[in-house]
Design an enzyme around this catalytic site. Structure first.
Site, PDB file in Angstrom:
ATOM      1  N   LYS A  37     -28.244 -34.283  -1.335  1.00  0.00           N
ATOM      2  CA  LYS A  37     -28.582 -33.357  -2.433  1.00  0.00           C
ATOM      3  C   LYS A  37     -29.157 -34.113  -3.619  1.00  0.00           C
ATOM      4  CE  LYS A  37     -24.475 -31.642  -2.016  1.00  0.00           C
ATOM      5  NZ  LYS A  37     -23.243 -30.995  -1.632  1.00  0.00           N
ATOM      6  N   HIS A  58     -23.382 -37.750 -10.709  1.00  0.00           N
ATOM      7  CA  HIS A  58     -22.591 -36.890  -9.815  1.00  0.00           C
ATOM      8  C   HIS A  58     -21.155 -37.372  -9.803  1.00  0.00           C
ATOM      9  CE1 HIS A  58     -21.888 -34.102  -6.522  1.00  0.00           C
ATOM     10  NE2 HIS A  58     -21.057 -35.028  -6.061  1.00  0.00           N
TER      11      HIS A  58
HETATM   12  N1  URA Z   1     -19.006 -32.856  -2.611  1.00  0.00           N
HETATM   13  C1  URA Z   1     -20.039 -32.599  -1.774  1.00  0.00           C
HETATM   14  O1  URA Z   1     -21.084 -32.120  -2.194  1.00  0.00           O
HETATM   15  N2  URA Z   1     -19.899 -32.886  -0.477  1.00  0.00           N
HETATM   16  C2  URA Z   1     -18.767 -33.423   0.038  1.00  0.00           C
HETATM   17  O2  URA Z   1     -18.725 -33.687   1.228  1.00  0.00           O
HETATM   18  C3  URA Z   1     -17.690 -33.678  -0.830  1.00  0.00           C
HETATM   19  C4  URA Z   1     -17.844 -33.399  -2.164  1.00  0.00           C
END
Ligand code: URA
Length: 435
Positions: free
Chosen positions: A188, A83
């Protein structure tokens, strides 16, 4: 649920228990807390922060607000992901997912859209004709098992708490908060059922974290919570003062990703793709040292196999392959393409990612409102990067726009992104630190 005592406690700098945070997230997700109370609480968190226990509790409560993916046990094919906290020209995920699948990993890469000026993997993928980014949990697991990788958006049932809280943060000025970013990203990623994760935490003019110190703190917070939850995690701190690669803008980045898969394309992109893959090889114990991991990743990337995997993934997710190939072969897809040319000779010392990101967003490549429709054709390419020599008349970049007016305005603004000086800057590393 009476949320007022929790808002008051946070306002006064007190600590919330894991049970209180869990109850808060559950109630907000089922619509039992009004937005104005949640917004007040988020603002208190923005100013006073959360401690490590609270951040962990928030992350887990958000992860558990929806489905968590589960994959059949297969120790020979670890489930992994990467990520990035987001930047300009950051298309690493596109070639990386394919490379990881070819290295024997399973990669359920669930990505997001552009945020602020930073680009989003889903917006890039949707510039491919027909490509489907909305898949069900069943389709995600099946595709990962069959071809090794999937690149799609969050399903309706994954991390609903993040979707609701993020939408509120976006309109209440509470995005740039280390505990809230940590909980948002990790909830996530942890719901993907992965066993290892590499985080690309960016710092610089176009990143959420402007300084290296802030990025380091975010990286440490995320790595600690993810590792504690059983996901082997490492964070790379990388520069986002300059765009990654030589192209930024949705379709232009897909083209550059394909070049990377063909063994061509910019060196900084290739290097970061290889670093992320090498790190995951080491994190999962599939290689014992980093030099060996790097050379294995580089060899597989050069083999052409990840390019075939990309085509396989496009077909599996419904891409119209003849239309995609036609688009790939077209010289340029935007109606107007203009060149910005150097007016003096010297060395590039700045190619500012923030200016370039803002120009691309205003060309229609990003969103000013949630409902805005992206123009995938617009962007900037042929970027000259810091330390490169230029002569009068050399191209500093090309702008791709929907109209002559838009292209002229973009070109006028892009001047301020570049500085040409007599001496080159000290060369910048792609990866500055590993946490
Ligand atoms: N990306 C995300 O998914 N959440 C955030 O708070 C910042 C970047």
């Amino acid at each position: 649920m009476n949320v007022l005592p929790l808002i008051e406690a946070k306002r006064d700098g007190l600590v919330l228990s894991a049970e209180q945070i869990q109850a808060l997230v559950t109630a907000f997700t089922r619509g039992a807390i009004p937005d104005y109370q949640m917004a007040a609480l988020l603002m208190a968190v923005y100013f006073l922060g959360l401690n490590a226990d609270e951040t962990r509790a928030l992350t887990f409560a958000m992860r558990d607000s929806g489905d968590v993916l589960t994959f059949p046990k297969d120790s020979s094919r670890p489930v992994v992901d990467k990520h990035s906290t987001g930047g300009i020209g950051d298309k690493v995920s596109l070639p990386l997912a394919q490379l990881l699948a070819c290295l024997g990993f399973r990669v359920p890469m669930i990505s997001g859209r552009g945020l602020g000026i930073t680009g989003g993997t889903l917006d890039k993928l949707e510039s491919i004709p027909g490509f489907r980014t909305r898949l069900s949990v069943g389709e995600i697991v099946k595709q990962v098992e069959e071809i090794g990788c999937v690149m799609c958006g969050q399903t309706e049932t994954m991390c609903p708490a993040d979707r609701l809280i993020y939408a509120l943060r976006d309109v209440t000025g509470t995005v740039p908060s280390i505990p809230l970013i940590t909980a948002s990203i990790l909830s996530k990623k942890l719901s993907e059922g992965i066993e290892a994760l590499v985080l690309d935490v960016k710092f610089g003019s176009a990143a959420f974290m402007q300084t290296r110190e802030q990025a380091r703190e975010l990286a440490r917070t995320m790595a600690q919570i993810a590792n504690e939850s059983g996901v082997k995690t490492r964070a790379l701190l990388t520069d986002m003062n300059t765009p990654l690669g030589r192209a930024a803008g949705n379709w232009l980045e897909v083209k550059e990703s394909v070049e990377c898969l063909e063994g061509r394309g910019p060196e900084d992109l290739r290097e970061l793709v290889i670093e992320c893959a090498a790190s995951l090889l080491e994190q999962t114990g599939r290689c014992t040292d980093l030099p060996e991991s790097r050379s294995r990743a580089a060899k597989v990337l050069a083999s052409g196999e990840p390019l075939r995997k990309w085509d396989q993934m496009l077909a599996a997710q419904g891409a119209d392959l003849p239309a995609y190939r036609h688009q790939l072969q077209a010289v340029d897809t935007a109606p107007v393409v203009l060149e910005l040319k150097a007016t003096r000779s010297g060395f590039i010392t700045r190619c500012d990612a923030r200016v370039i990101g803002e120009v691309i967003r205003d060309l229609g490549g990003g969103r000013l409102t949630k409902e805005a429709v992206i123009d995938p054709r617009v962007g900037v390419d042929a970027l000259k990067k810091p330390a490169e020599a230029v002569h009068v008349g050399d191209i500093l970049c090309r702008v791709h726009a929907a109209s002559q007016d838009a292209a002229d305005q973009a070109l006028a603004r892009l001047w301020s992104a570049f500085i040409v000086a007599d001496t080159p800057p000290l060369e910048c590393a792609v990866v500055h630190e590993v946490i």
